[in-house]
Design an enzyme around this catalytic site. Sequence first.
Site, short mmCIF file in Angstrom:
data_model
loop_
_atom_site.label_atom_id
_atom_site.label_comp_id
_atom_site.label_asym_id
_atom_site.label_seq_id
_atom_site.Cartn_x
_atom_site.Cartn_y
_atom_site.Cartn_z
N TYR A 97 47.00 40.08 48.40
CA TYR A 97 46.35 39.19 47.45
C TYR A 97 46.12 37.81 48.08
O TYR A 97 45.04 37.23 47.99
CB TYR A 97 47.23 39.07 46.20
CG TYR A 97 46.67 38.24 45.08
CD1 TYR A 97 45.88 38.82 44.08
CD2 TYR A 97 46.95 36.88 44.98
CE1 TYR A 97 45.39 38.07 43.02
CE2 TYR A 97 46.46 36.12 43.93
CZ TYR A 97 45.68 36.72 42.96
OH TYR A 97 45.19 35.97 41.92
N SER A 142 42.58 31.55 43.99
CA SER A 142 43.91 31.41 43.38
C SER A 142 44.67 30.37 44.16
O SER A 142 44.31 30.04 45.30
CB SER A 142 44.64 32.77 43.45
OG SER A 142 46.03 32.62 43.24
#
Length: 280
Positions: free
Chosen positions: A161, A148
């Site tokens: 995350y 990401s």
Amino acid sequence: MKFSSLQQLEGQVAVVTGGASGIGESTSRLFAAEGAAVVVADINAERGERLVADLLAIGARAIFVRTDVTCEDDVARAVQNAVAHFGRLDIMVNNAGVVGAIGSLLHTDASDWKATLSILLDSVFFGIKHAARQMVAQRSGVILSLSSIAGVMGGQGPHAYTAAKHGVVGLTVSAASEFSPYGIRINAVAPAVTVTPMIELVRGSRAAALDYAAAISPLGSAQMPEEIAQTLLFLAGPGAAHITAQTLIIDSGVTRTSAVANDKYHSRPNSFVGPKLAPV
């Protein structure tokens, strides 16, 4: 989005974790349209079996394997099923994900932290490990993992995350250094906000997710799962034959452009700030 197939993956076999939803579903559909046999590995049996039924109905080769990616044995079984049903494994896509723990580090529960890293990072370790065992024997293969933009910079995702997605980037480079001599290419992709069911849940609705994804994009358009799948197809295909140990950022320029700079500098009347030498 309607895919136009060139059969770029004809005769190949792919496992896609989290393959029944979001980017994983789009990847499963696209890879099947391009000629690959697809193992849809997902924890959601209803969605996974429905997707496989769709693929079989169009003449694709596909099976569903219920897979909890936090369980190493499950990931190993997905790979084993690919080999048992289709004879080999050419492409492993470590896609399964979750947003996970959200909030201040000061109040993040350790169990939520560990659960987030288990889904986002341990699963990639399991996927690389068991795919590579088969690919080493074949002396060929492609392993692709979902990172990401949170994995290449700070402030683009929750703390757990972000830590996990940075880990995916590091593991991609490290694994590529071990397995390149066997003809195995290992890469990652790092999307910005993509309109998946998970993001729709976070934003409250599909409309809100579309609006949010477009609003943060310097190009002004929302990223869709089908577009990330197209990038994965490129990395899996012959056009990327010499690309390995890389993380390809797919973000419409989020990580390389600045709205602040646009407001402060690019949109102001032309001028020159600082000392200026006279022409010689």
